[in-house]
Motif scaffolding. Structure first.
Motif, PDB file in Angstrom:
ATOM      1  N   TYR A 687     -12.404   8.416   2.429  1.00  0.00           N
ATOM      2  CA  TYR A 687     -12.019   8.225   1.247  1.00  0.00           C
ATOM      3  C   TYR A 687     -10.112   8.422   1.500  1.00  0.00           C
ATOM      4  O   TYR A 687      -9.379   8.230   0.597  1.00  0.00           O
ATOM      5  N   SER A 689      -6.507   7.073   2.868  1.00  0.00           N
ATOM      6  CA  SER A 689      -5.707   5.843   2.570  1.00  0.00           C
ATOM      7  C   SER A 689      -6.207   4.876   3.517  1.00  0.00           C
ATOM      8  O   SER A 689      -6.224   5.196   4.651  1.00  0.00           O
ATOM      9  N   TRP A 757      -7.328   1.343  -0.373  1.00  0.00           N
ATOM     10  CA  TRP A 757      -7.552   2.879  -1.051  1.00  0.00           C
ATOM     11  C   TRP A 757      -6.156   3.612  -0.769  1.00  0.00           C
ATOM     12  O   TRP A 757      -5.655   3.840   0.155  1.00  0.00           O
ATOM     13  N   ASP A 759      -4.741   7.564  -1.263  1.00  0.00           N
ATOM     14  CA  ASP A 759      -5.094   9.107  -1.438  1.00  0.00           C
ATOM     15  C   ASP A 759      -4.194   9.437  -2.771  1.00  0.00           C
ATOM     16  O   ASP A 759      -2.944   8.745  -2.978  1.00  0.00           O
ATOM     17  N   GLU A 760      -4.484  10.660  -3.426  1.00  0.00           N
ATOM     18  CA  GLU A 760      -3.726  11.231  -4.437  1.00  0.00           C
ATOM     19  C   GLU A 760      -2.322  11.605  -3.819  1.00  0.00           C
ATOM     20  O   GLU A 760      -2.292  12.258  -2.655  1.00  0.00           O
ATOM     21  N   ARG A 797      -1.582   2.775  -7.050  1.00  0.00           N
ATOM     22  CA  ARG A 797      -2.335   3.780  -7.890  1.00  0.00           C
ATOM     23  C   ARG A 797      -3.417   5.015  -6.973  1.00  0.00           C
ATOM     24  O   ARG A 797      -3.722   4.182  -6.088  1.00  0.00           O
ATOM     25  N   PRO A 798      -3.489   6.014  -7.063  1.00  0.00           N
ATOM     26  CA  PRO A 798      -4.434   6.691  -6.429  1.00  0.00           C
ATOM     27  C   PRO A 798      -5.811   6.169  -6.751  1.00  0.00           C
ATOM     28  O   PRO A 798      -6.378   5.521  -7.820  1.00  0.00           O
ATOM     29  N   GLY A 799      -6.665   5.887  -5.549  1.00  0.00           N
ATOM     30  CA  GLY A 799      -7.990   5.235  -5.544  1.00  0.00           C
ATOM     31  C   GLY A 799      -7.748   3.943  -5.241  1.00  0.00           C
ATOM     32  O   GLY A 799      -6.921   3.530  -4.185  1.00  0.00           O
ATOM     33  N   LEU A 800      -8.703   2.962  -5.698  1.00  0.00           N
ATOM     34  CA  LEU A 800      -8.825   1.687  -5.353  1.00  0.00           C
ATOM     35  C   LEU A 800      -7.816   0.832  -6.041  1.00  0.00           C
ATOM     36  O   LEU A 800      -7.399   0.932  -7.170  1.00  0.00           O
ATOM     37  N   ASN A 801      -7.106  -0.002  -5.229  1.00  0.00           N
ATOM     38  CA  ASN A 801      -6.221  -1.298  -5.827  1.00  0.00           C
ATOM     39  C   ASN A 801      -6.766  -2.414  -5.091  1.00  0.00           C
ATOM     40  O   ASN A 801      -7.202  -2.565  -4.232  1.00  0.00           O
TER      41      ASN A 801
END
Length: 994
Positions: A687, A689, A757, A759-760, A797-801
């Motif tokens: 998970y 980046s 993807w 990361d936070e 954005r954190p997560g999927l773009n």
């Protein structure tokens, strides 16, 4: 302004009399099933919605209580009564929006306590059960006298629905009256004039126009069933009409409505909508756009203004029902099973409740999908649908309830001729006949599937499995009865009062059939009474391999064979019609010798209808439930709910087509998740980046003019001239433009979809750069580039773009409007600036830059498979468009430079009063020459993009026209189109930009 509640599609609102509808419950409701709606007479902004409809046919969806809006549907709050499950009617005090009554039928699948009539005095903050009968009986209808709202009538119904039966009636059914606002109630079921026999479903209405008049529809012994009327608030009654056309299938209809202004006028909704103007003595039919009518609201100030609900949707009339608005502008189709074909764009097929089988393209050339793009391959409303793998013109569909042919109606449709042939396994009448008395039992939704090894072999399944090797012209039985075959669940349906044998309750049959794609002759079958069988010799012998954990009488609706392992099989089952709302998911890895539960952390109150395994990544699973889709990245150990804009809705079937996930919903039509590539990339558990490898992109052309009616905001009323379709455009908080497709379907993105993807904690900036196979740069985009439109700035954005590249090279330099002569500001929005040429089919690379880190992935762009265009033709077109685009850029740059020079010359011309050296005159002369050149290059008198007819076109217009001529289709340029390019003059040497 009108509202309607869809059977499993949420609450919808129109502000234009039914021309367009918008779902206003998305994001607020936990259930899509709407049983009752009421708008407060004292404040039209206040709306109450009860979930779970009380027309409890076999596919009925349950609710989760009552909701309220105080801003005309803008937002909603949940008010409780979660276990009421099915709500039949809501009444609001005419002068007090907080005093509200709910008729709660309760759980029709089992006994429960939260049922009866509930009252709230504080707008739903708290509830009192003011009338309760028993745990098997609930309130199905409620009527209030608007002249004296303390007078209420409630209809109670004892009923039970399960997989094999609908039972209507019992000692709990009856009519109650309150004269003190619900504080106390009196049962009036046996008052003078009402029938003395058993009671089934009842409907009740109070006349607002005639004091004391009350109407009641009563299901009872045959000769007493009908419409009753009281003139003294229910003290005495008379049977006014016993016409059976008013009371077909009482459990499904039994709705009566009093005209608010005319005391002698009453309506009854049934298969048809009936109207009486003589107090019920005689009736005439009111034509509606669809049969099976259920609800009617009549404006209390103008009875010609009404909204009616039927099995096709909701329709509005402003002339008392003489004409109605369309029902074909509401995407609320209820699909059972779906299939896809191998065309491009591929099409999705489904049987749809109360309508025909339908075939819809996954994309259309006008930029959105209209009803005109759809076809109707059969009239099947109920069954499976199977498209011939090699010939999409041939479609098979189950059509019980919507076709001649009786039991097991099976249609073969040929799109070339438009003809439907019935190819039933065994033609046998079924209406009114108990399943136990038929030779074969075929369920409402019986399996139909082609062999994955031989496209000439078709399977169908009732209580036996059948095989045809000649397109359905003949069938052979290849299994014994695979069900429990318990005749106790094969009798007449409907209950003791009114039998119901329309084919929907046929039980002890196969629910799913799955030939193995790995091993010829291996076929898996599941039943609607809890069994799983397999044959490995083409049907000569069968083995019961039912999972040990399978509960009794479960509906085993789906068997999915792993695409990766012949011995791994997934099973989805449910028992919700037995009041068991738990999920049941199983997996075997040893060919059925043992099964294990893969419920994992699946929500304990979500039923499981269908499970699918991704053909590309082992361990990636999808499950359709009563409220949406869940996904597992680890073969069922853990699950997550999928968002992506999919509304809360029952999902009856799923298909994976290439990189698309297709959902057949039972209330909101088709939905497609355009690209599951990133989910495949997350299966390994990483998970961090990352940049996901984009899927293969098909270079696709839309029609010229497609979506040109769209504006930055507001509703576009056409996709193109002559092509109807409504799309609302709006601005999102992040500055990007959003679209709401009102009566058309949404096309997939037209371009390369890039997923990444983050990361936070990642704050950017992010840049995406695209390169050709030779590593030459094509285009780049940065998240912090304010010169780009918001839609072309990569999100951070954190997560999927997701970013969609339109496959275009940069466009030409544009005219600087700030340098143009002063003129009126155009009223119309300017068009988007022209783009550069489209990339040719080939290999490309995308690079994601995040700080000092760069990630790269390659992908392919391929031609539209319908085209015969050669690589050389694509190259010639590209080179010519690139040359024309460069010429347009030079023209625009020259005009910009001319205008800058003219600004400077203007200063010289006005800067000296005596002009001793003649500078002003010289400057003016030069400016005039520049203006003459400018007038050749562009239309200097044009005031807006639409102002193109008053004056001759400029050279830039010629170039734009040439670019359109050459690039309109994916074909090589014609010889005439190439000639003008060779004749284009170069910009004057002294004016060429540096």
């Amino acid at each position: 302004m009108f509202y309607f509640g869809a059977r499993a599609g949420g609450v919808w609102k129109t502000i234009d009399g039914g021309i367009y509808w918008r779902c206003v419950s998305d994001g607020f409701f936990g259930s899509a099933a709407i049983g009752a709606l009421a708008v407060a007479p004292s404040d039209p902004n206040v709306i109450y919605a009860g979930t779970g409809e009380t027309e409890i046919r076999l596919d009925v969806s349950y609710g989760d209580g009552v909701y309220k809006s105080t801003d005309a549907g803008g937002t909603w709050s949940h008010l409780g009564l979660r276990e009421s499950r099915f709500v039949g009617r809501i009444c609001i005090h005419p002068h007090d929006q907080d005093l509200v009554y709910v008729a709660a039928l309760g759980d029709v699948f089992g006994a429960n306590e939260e049922r009866g009539v509930f009252r709230s005095r504080d707008g739903g903050k708290s509830w009192s059960n003011v009338l309760y009968r028993d745990a098997n009986t609930g309130a199905v209808d409620l009527a209030m006298d608007p002249r004296n709202p303390r007078i209420l009538f409630a209809a109670f119904w004892q009923t039970r629905r399960n997989f094999w039966n609908i039972s209507s009636g019992g000692p709990g059914s009856g009519i109650f009256r309150s004269t003190d606002g619900g504080d106390s109630w009196t049962e009036i079921s046996r008052y003078p004039g009402l029938p003395t026999g058993p009671l089934g479903k009842l409907g009740v209405a109070v006349s607002p126009a005639r004091s004391g008049r009350v109407w009641a529809l009563v299901e009872t012994e045959a000769e007493k069933t009908g419409l009753y009327r009281s003139e003294d608030y229910g003290e005495s009654w008379a049977l006014i009409s016993s016409h059976r056309d008013l009371m077909h299938r009482p459990w499904y209809y039994t709705h009566v409505f009093a005209d608010p202004c005319r005391g002698e006028t009453v309506y009854v909704a049934n298969v048809a909508l009936w109207k009486s103007t003589d107090g019920g003595a005689s009736f005439t039919e009111i034509q509606t756009p669809h049969g099976d009518n259920h609800d009617l609201w009549i404006d209390p100030t103008d009875p010609n203004r009404m909204i009616e609900g039927n099995d096709g949707g909701a329709c509005v009339s402003c002339n008392g029902g003489q004409t109605w608005s369309s029902i074909y502008n509401q995407p609320t189709a209820q699909f059972y099973r779906i299939d896809t074909d191998n065309q491009y764009p591929y099409r999705v097929y489904a049987t749809q409740q109360d309508n025909t089988t339908i075939s819809t393209p996954s994309a259309a050339a006008w930029g959105a999908i209209t009803l005109g793009d759809c076809t109707y391959p059969g009239t099947g409303e109920s069954g499976f649908v199977a498209v011939h793998p090699e010939d999409p013109n041939i479609v098979y569909c189950g059509a019980i309830g919507s076709s001649p042919g009786g039991a097991g109606a099976l249609q073969r449709y040929d799109h070339r001729t438009g003809q439907i042939q019935l190819v039933n396994v065994w033609p046998e009448a079924s209406l009114g006949i108990a399943p136990k008395d038929m030779r074969y039992r075929f369920a409402w939704t019986f399996p139909i599937v082609f062999s994955p090894h031989d496209t000439g072999t078709l399977y169908a399944a009732g209580n036996h499995v059948f095989r045809s090797r000649d397109g359905g012209m003949s069938w052979e039985e290849i299994s014994p009865d695979l069900s429990l075959n318990d005749i106790a669940r094969q009798g007449p349906s409907g209950g003791d009062i009114t039998h119901e044998n329309a084919g929907a309750e046929v039980h002890a049959t196969c629910a799913s059939l799955a030939p193995s794609p790995h091993q010829r002759g291996e076929i898996w079958a599941s039943t609607d009474d809890g069994l799983v069988h397999v044959t490995r010799d083409g049907g000569k012998s069968w083995q019961n391999v039912t999972p040990a954990g399978m509960p009794e009488l479960a509906y085993v609706g789906c068997i999915e064979i792993s695409p990766h392992d012949a011995d791994t099989i997934y099973v989805a089952a449910t028992r919700y019609k037995l009041a068991d709302y738990k999920p049941y998911l199983f997996r075997t890895t040893d060919g059925g010798r043992t099964f294990e539960s893969i419920n994992g952390d699946f929500p304990g109150d979500e039923i499981t209808r269908v499970v699918r395994a991704d053909p590309a990544r082992k361990g990636l699973l999808f499950v359709g439930t009563e409220t949406g889709v869940y996904c597992s990245l680890n073969d069922g150990r853990s699950w997550m709910r999928m968002g992506g804009g999919l509304p809360v809705v029952p999902v009856y079937d799923l298909k994976i087509k290439g990189t698309d996930l297709v959902a057949g919903t039972h209330g909101r039509s088709f939905w497609i998740l355009d690209d599951i590539t990133p989910l495949r990339g997350l299966v390994d558990g990483s998970y961090g980046s990352c940049l996901f490898e984009p899927r293969m992109t098909v270079r696709t052309k839309l029609h010229f003019g497609a979506l040109r009616s769209l504006r930055p905001s507001g509703v576009a009323l056409a996709l193109a001239p002559g092509v109807g379709g409504g799309i609302r455009t709006f601005r999102k908080p992040d500055g990007t433009s959003g679209r709401e497709y009102l009566d058309v379907g949404e096309n997939p993105p037209n371009g390369a979809i890039v997923h990444y993807w983050l990361d936070e904690g990642v704050s950017g900036p992010v840049s995406l750069a695209f390169y050709d196979e030779g590593s030459a740069a094509i285009a780049s985009f940065r998240s912090d580039d304010s010169s780009l439109p918001a839609a072309k700035r990569p999100s951070v954005r954190p997560g999927l773009n997701r970013f969609v590249w339109d496959l275009k090279y940069p466009g030409p330099e544009t005219l600087d409007l700030s340098l143009a002569p002063p003129r009126n500001k155009p009223l119309a929005e300017p068009p988007d600036p022209p783009a550069g040429p489209t990339v040719v089919p080939g290999r490309y690379r995308v690079e994601l830059s995040l700080g000092s880190e760069t990630m790269a992935a390659e992908f392919s762009v391929v031609k539209d498979p319908r085209l015969a265009t050669t690589p050389e033709a694509y190259r010639r077109q590209f080179e010519l468009v690139r040359e024309l685009t460069a010429s347009l850029g030079r023209v625009n740059a020259t005009v910009n430079r001319i205008r800058r020079l003219k600004h400077r010359l203007s200063a010289l011309a006005t800067g000296s009063e005596d002009d001793k050296h003649g500078l002003a005159a010289a400057a003016k002369a030069v400016a005039e020459k520049l203006t003459a050149v400018e007038g050749v290059l562009v239309d200097v008198h044009r005031e807006s993009a639409r102002d193109v007819l008053r004056n001759p076109a400029g050279l830039n217009d010629t170039l734009l026209a040439l670019i359109s001529t050459v690039s309109l289709s994916d074909t090589p340029p014609t010889k005439p189109a190439a000639v003008p390019t060779q004749m284009l003059p170069a910009p004057p040497p002294t004016l060429r930009p540096n």
